[in-house]
Design a protein around this motif. Structure first.
Motif, PDB file in Angstrom:
ATOM      1  N   LEU A  31      71.241  31.819  14.994  1.00 36.21           N
ATOM      2  CA  LEU A  31      72.171  32.579  14.154  1.00 36.21           C
ATOM      3  C   LEU A  31      73.215  31.680  13.516  1.00 36.21           C
ATOM      4  CD1 LEU A  31      73.209  35.511  13.317  1.00 36.21           C
ATOM      5  CD2 LEU A  31      74.797  35.251  15.234  1.00 36.21           C
ATOM      6  N   VAL A  32      73.768  30.745  14.291  1.00 37.49           N
ATOM      7  CA  VAL A  32      74.895  29.942  13.796  1.00 37.49           C
ATOM      8  C   VAL A  32      74.469  28.627  13.151  1.00 37.49           C
ATOM      9  CG1 VAL A  32      76.475  30.951  15.473  1.00 37.49           C
ATOM     10  CG2 VAL A  32      75.252  28.861  16.060  1.00 37.49           C
ATOM     11  N   THR A  33      73.170  28.353  13.100  1.00 40.77           N
ATOM     12  CA  THR A  33      72.712  27.125  12.449  1.00 40.77           C
ATOM     13  C   THR A  33      71.743  27.388  11.302  1.00 40.77           C
ATOM     14  OG1 THR A  33      70.879  26.884  14.051  1.00 40.77           O
ATOM     15  CG2 THR A  33      72.963  25.769  14.560  1.00 40.77           C
ATOM     16  N   ARG A  34      71.314  28.629  11.115  1.00 35.89           N
ATOM     17  CA  ARG A  34      70.325  28.920  10.068  1.00 35.89           C
ATOM     18  C   ARG A  34      70.889  28.600   8.682  1.00 35.89           C
ATOM     19  NH1 ARG A  34      70.823  35.584  10.220  1.00 35.89           N
ATOM     20  NH2 ARG A  34      73.002  35.631   9.548  1.00 35.89           N
ATOM     21  N   PRO A  35      70.079  28.044   7.781  1.00 35.93           N
ATOM     22  CA  PRO A  35      70.532  27.820   6.402  1.00 35.93           C
ATOM     23  C   PRO A  35      70.798  29.162   5.737  1.00 35.93           C
ATOM     24  CG  PRO A  35      68.544  26.560   6.902  1.00 35.93           C
ATOM     25  CD  PRO A  35      68.727  27.526   8.031  1.00 35.93           C
ATOM     26  N   LEU A  36      71.852  29.218   4.937  1.00 38.05           N
ATOM     27  CA  LEU A  36      72.250  30.487   4.339  1.00 38.05           C
ATOM     28  C   LEU A  36      71.677  30.700   2.949  1.00 38.05           C
ATOM     29  CD1 LEU A  36      75.921  30.511   5.613  1.00 38.05           C
ATOM     30  CD2 LEU A  36      73.995  31.851   6.467  1.00 38.05           C
ATOM     31  N   GLY A  37      70.849  29.775   2.489  1.00 34.39           N
ATOM     32  CA  GLY A  37      70.095  29.997   1.264  1.00 34.39           C
ATOM     33  C   GLY A  37      70.906  29.844  -0.011  1.00 34.39           C
ATOM     34  N   LYS A  38      70.320  30.328  -1.122  1.00 36.44           N
ATOM     35  CA  LYS A  38      70.904  30.129  -2.439  1.00 36.44           C
ATOM     36  C   LYS A  38      71.937  31.167  -2.859  1.00 36.44           C
ATOM     37  CE  LYS A  38      66.831  27.721  -4.242  1.00 36.44           C
ATOM     38  NZ  LYS A  38      65.784  27.719  -5.286  1.00 36.44           N
ATOM     39  N   PRO A  39      71.916  32.410  -2.362  1.00 38.44           N
ATOM     40  CA  PRO A  39      72.883  33.402  -2.863  1.00 38.44           C
ATOM     41  C   PRO A  39      74.326  32.961  -2.672  1.00 38.44           C
ATOM     42  CG  PRO A  39      71.189  34.453  -1.522  1.00 38.44           C
ATOM     43  CD  PRO A  39      71.019  32.983  -1.352  1.00 38.44           C
ATOM     44  N   ARG A  40      75.153  33.249  -3.679  1.00 36.66           N
ATOM     45  CA  ARG A  40      76.580  32.981  -3.549  1.00 36.66           C
ATOM     46  C   ARG A  40      77.217  33.953  -2.556  1.00 36.66           C
ATOM     47  NH1 ARG A  40      77.711  33.309  -9.899  1.00 36.66           N
ATOM     48  NH2 ARG A  40      76.071  34.882  -9.599  1.00 36.66           N
ATOM     49  N   THR A  41      78.320  33.526  -1.961  1.00 36.28           N
ATOM     50  CA  THR A  41      79.035  34.357  -0.985  1.00 36.28           C
ATOM     51  C   THR A  41      80.465  34.523  -1.479  1.00 36.28           C
ATOM     52  OG1 THR A  41      77.671  33.408   0.792  1.00 36.28           O
ATOM     53  CG2 THR A  41      79.637  34.628   1.455  1.00 36.28           C
ATOM     54  N   PRO A  42      80.709  35.525  -2.344  1.00 39.98           N
ATOM     55  CA  PRO A  42      82.046  35.647  -2.940  1.00 39.98           C
ATOM     56  C   PRO A  42      83.131  36.075  -1.970  1.00 39.98           C
ATOM     57  CG  PRO A  42      80.656  37.495  -3.579  1.00 39.98           C
ATOM     58  CD  PRO A  42      79.772  36.520  -2.868  1.00 39.98           C
ATOM     59  N   TYR A  43      82.753  36.807  -0.899  1.00 40.56           N
ATOM     60  CA  TYR A  43      83.755  37.334   0.020  1.00 40.56           C
ATOM     61  C   TYR A  43      83.534  36.816   1.436  1.00 40.56           C
ATOM     62  CZ  TYR A  43      84.499  40.654  -3.799  1.00 40.56           C
ATOM     63  OH  TYR A  43      84.755  41.219  -5.029  1.00 40.56           O
ATOM     64  N   LEU A  44      84.634  36.475   2.071  1.00 40.74           N
ATOM     65  CA  LEU A  44      84.583  35.922   3.425  1.00 40.74           C
ATOM     66  C   LEU A  44      85.718  36.525   4.246  1.00 40.74           C
ATOM     67  CD1 LEU A  44      82.992  33.698   4.999  1.00 40.74           C
ATOM     68  CD2 LEU A  44      84.749  32.087   4.304  1.00 40.74           C
ATOM     69  N   TRP A  45      85.387  36.984   5.462  1.00 43.69           N
ATOM     70  CA  TRP A  45      86.385  37.513   6.393  1.00 43.69           C
ATOM     71  C   TRP A  45      86.380  36.638   7.652  1.00 43.69           C
ATOM     72  CZ3 TRP A  45      82.988  40.494   3.648  1.00 43.69           C
ATOM     73  CH2 TRP A  45      83.528  41.476   2.792  1.00 43.69           C
ATOM     74  N   ILE A  46      87.564  36.231   8.101  1.00 43.24           N
ATOM     75  CA  ILE A  46      87.676  35.358   9.271  1.00 43.24           C
ATOM     76  C   ILE A  46      88.715  35.958  10.217  1.00 43.24           C
ATOM     77  CG2 ILE A  46      88.174  33.023  10.087  1.00 43.24           C
ATOM     78  CD1 ILE A  46      87.583  32.051   7.239  1.00 43.24           C
ATOM     79  N   ASP A  47      88.415  35.930  11.500  1.00 42.19           N
ATOM     80  CA  ASP A  47      89.375  36.450  12.473  1.00 42.19           C
ATOM     81  C   ASP A  47      89.084  35.885  13.847  1.00 42.19           C
ATOM     82  OD1 ASP A  47      91.585  37.861  13.244  1.00 42.19           O
ATOM     83  OD2 ASP A  47      90.571  39.790  13.449  1.00 42.19           O
ATOM     84  N   ALA A  48      90.018  36.128  14.759  1.00 39.07           N
ATOM     85  CA  ALA A  48      89.869  35.680  16.144  1.00 39.07           C
ATOM     86  C   ALA A  48      90.213  36.833  17.073  1.00 39.07           C
ATOM     87  CB  ALA A  48      90.795  34.494  16.421  1.00 39.07           C
ATOM     88  N   THR A  49      89.527  36.899  18.199  1.00 35.38           N
ATOM     89  CA  THR A  49      89.878  37.835  19.258  1.00 35.38           C
ATOM     90  C   THR A  49      90.012  37.042  20.550  1.00 35.38           C
ATOM     91  OG1 THR A  49      89.313  39.947  20.308  1.00 35.38           O
ATOM     92  CG2 THR A  49      87.501  38.412  19.933  1.00 35.38           C
ATOM     93  N   TYR A  50      90.786  37.555  21.479  1.00 36.04           N
ATOM     94  CA  TYR A  50      91.140  36.770  22.666  1.00 36.04           C
ATOM     95  C   TYR A  50      90.591  37.420  23.935  1.00 36.04           C
ATOM     96  CZ  TYR A  50      94.200  34.371  19.439  1.00 36.04           C
ATOM     97  OH  TYR A  50      94.672  33.655  18.366  1.00 36.04           O
ATOM     98  N   VAL A  51      89.939  36.596  24.740  1.00 37.97           N
ATOM     99  CA  VAL A  51      89.303  37.043  25.985  1.00 37.97           C
ATOM    100  C   VAL A  51      89.689  36.065  27.086  1.00 37.97           C
ATOM    101  CG1 VAL A  51      87.121  37.576  27.125  1.00 37.97           C
ATOM    102  CG2 VAL A  51      87.381  38.021  24.681  1.00 37.97           C
ATOM    103  N   LYS A  52      89.868  36.564  28.290  1.00 32.25           N
ATOM    104  CA  LYS A  52      90.225  35.692  29.403  1.00 32.25           C
ATOM    105  C   LYS A  52      89.023  34.873  29.848  1.00 32.25           C
ATOM    106  CE  LYS A  52      94.040  38.406  31.287  1.00 32.25           C
ATOM    107  NZ  LYS A  52      94.553  39.129  32.478  1.00 32.25           N
ATOM    108  N   CYS A  53      89.262  33.573  30.010  1.00 34.47           N
ATOM    109  CA  CYS A  53      88.175  32.662  30.360  1.00 34.47           C
ATOM    110  C   CYS A  53      88.745  31.545  31.236  1.00 34.47           C
ATOM    111  CB  CYS A  53      87.557  32.086  29.089  1.00 34.47           C
ATOM    112  SG  CYS A  53      86.234  30.900  29.360  1.00 34.47           S
TER     113      CYS A  53
END
Length: 431
Positions: free
Chosen positions: A148-170
């Motif tokens: 999932l986190v290494t697959r090539p994302l191909g040719k389509p453009r990605t105009p929108y991006l959402w980034i966030d963090a959540t916190y878990v005890k570790c």
């Protein structure tokens, strides 16, 4: 792939699984037959769907299914447009539960309190886990999350991006600490949502955000026009460096919470929220900007601290207005990320404290795998709406100056919206 009839031929008979003494391995034979039949059925169903809708096949993805005759390797067909999923064969969210099992298994391995581990395991209906089961579960999940986190994302453009963090005890460095799981979700030019990145990072450090976003970019993300997130330290700077030319949208929900916190008292914070909330519900860009300025003025008389917070973030809070109005509702907030975070929290609540960062990343990755798969069933924006994005930019529709008469009309609409919200607040307080 062999059918049942093919097994009767002499060539197929020689390939029948046997033990070293020559006897037929019935369990392996049944497993291979079941695997072949199920794959043929799924292939036929996908062909029928394509014939009915004018779609076409686009390879397949492998999924494992544990049965009474052994583990089947299923080849689930992929389509050029939309998705195909055999709900009568596989459970969509089966991996998430296995992710929790893997986390519990690692708790056993790292010496966590036996009583606590048993309590968690019983809550999930798990009585015992063998060493081989632990290895198999963890290995399978790690492979899926890695893909999932290494697959090539191909040719389509990605105009929108959402980034966030959540916190878990570790548990980290021999102590329990609140650990950040960061995720990046994108929407490509076809309107499809995709998981673009996942990691466990230090959200206070600019270097951590920079490394995370560079990994996302290097997988093929291009054409980013807007990044929506909360105001995490270091994130805005990293976004401006990695995605040069992209605008940054501060999540308006988090902005309103920040204004309410600046108010101090509960009663005043409710009033501040009533002043700010109507600003982002208006449907025209001019009205939104007029209402924003009016809200700053109104807050200046009752809560200067909140007014300072709102005034200082205007360019970032209103960045979404430069995009098509039909997109605003989903661009001005980080709701798509909040839903993903809630699912990670819900699944991690059973474990409470993760024994290592790798087990936390494994569970979060499994959750995002399932969400990514679910998103393949429906577009986040229709093709027509995504076409508006590029058409408006070509026409420059948002760059036309407003007349004084239009500005005055927008100010009137803004004043009415805020006054109506305050009247409702007064009525609720009186009641």
């Amino acid at each position: 792939m062999e059918s049942i009839a093919d097994v009767r031929t002499p060539e197929a008979a020689l390939a029948i699984p046997r033990f070293e003494d020559g006897f037929v391995n019935m369990q392996e034979l049944l497993r291979s037959l079941a695997e072949s039949i199920v794959n043929e059925i799924m292939s036929a169903e996908a062909d029928q769907m394509c014939a009915a809708t004018g779609n076409s096949r686009n390879g397949y993805r492998e999924r494992k299914l544990t049965t009474c005759v052994g583990t089947l390797t299923l080849r689930v067909p992929k389509l050029r447009s939309g998705s195909f999923f055999p709900d009568d064969v596989l459970e969509r969210y089966q991996r998430v539960d296995r992710a929790i099992v893997a986390a519990v298994a690692e708790m056993y391995a790292t010496g966590t309190s036996t009583r606590k581990v048993q309590k968690v395991a019983q809550a999930m209906g798990v009585e015992r886990l063998s060493k081989d089961q632990v290895s198999a579960i963890c290995g399978h999940l790690d492979a899926e999350v890695g893909e999932l986190v290494t697959r090539p994302l191909g040719k389509p453009r990605t105009p929108y991006l959402w980034i966030d963090a959540t916190y878990v005890k570790c548990r980290r460095d021999r102590r329990v600490a609140s650990t950040a799981v960061v995720t990046a979700i994108g929407c490509d030019e076809g309107g499809w949502r995709r998981v673009l990145g996942l990691g466990v990072v230090d959200t206070e450090a600019y270097d951590s955000w920079l490394a995370f976003l560079r990994k996302v970019r290097d997988r093929g993300v291009r054409g980013v026009g807007l990044v929506t997130s909360d105001a995490h330290p270091g994130l805005v700077r990293a976004v401006s460096e990695v995605f040069q030319g992209a605008a940054w949208q501060r999540c308006v929900v988090h902005l309103m919470r920040g204004c309410a916190r600046a108010a101090g008292s509960r009663q005043l914070s409710r009033r501040v929220s009533r002043i700010v909330a109507p600003v982002f519900r208006l449907k025209e860009a001019g009205a939104v900007r007029a209402a924003y300025h009016l809200a700053v003025d109104v807050l200046g008389s009752c809560c200067p601290e909140a007014a300072a917070v709102l005034e200082g973030t205007e360019p970032d809070a209103l960045a979404y207005l430069d995009f098509p109005p039909s997109h605003w509702k989903r661009l001005r907030t980080n709701n798509v990320q909040e839903r993903a975070n809630r699912e990670i929290k819900r699944r991690s609540r059973v474990v409470q404290v993760f024994p290592s960062a790798s087990s936390l990343e494994r569970l979060a990755g499994a959750v995002m795998c399932d969400m990514d798969e679910a998103w393949s069933d429906a577009r986040y924006f229709s093709e027509a709406r995504m076409a508006e994005l590029y058409d408006e930019r070509q026409r420059g529709a948002n760059g036309e100056p407003l007349t004084e008469e239009q500005l005055e009309g927008f100010r009137l609409v803004a004043r009415q919206a805020i006054e109506a919200s305050l009247e409702l607040a007064d009525m609720l307080e009186a009641a």
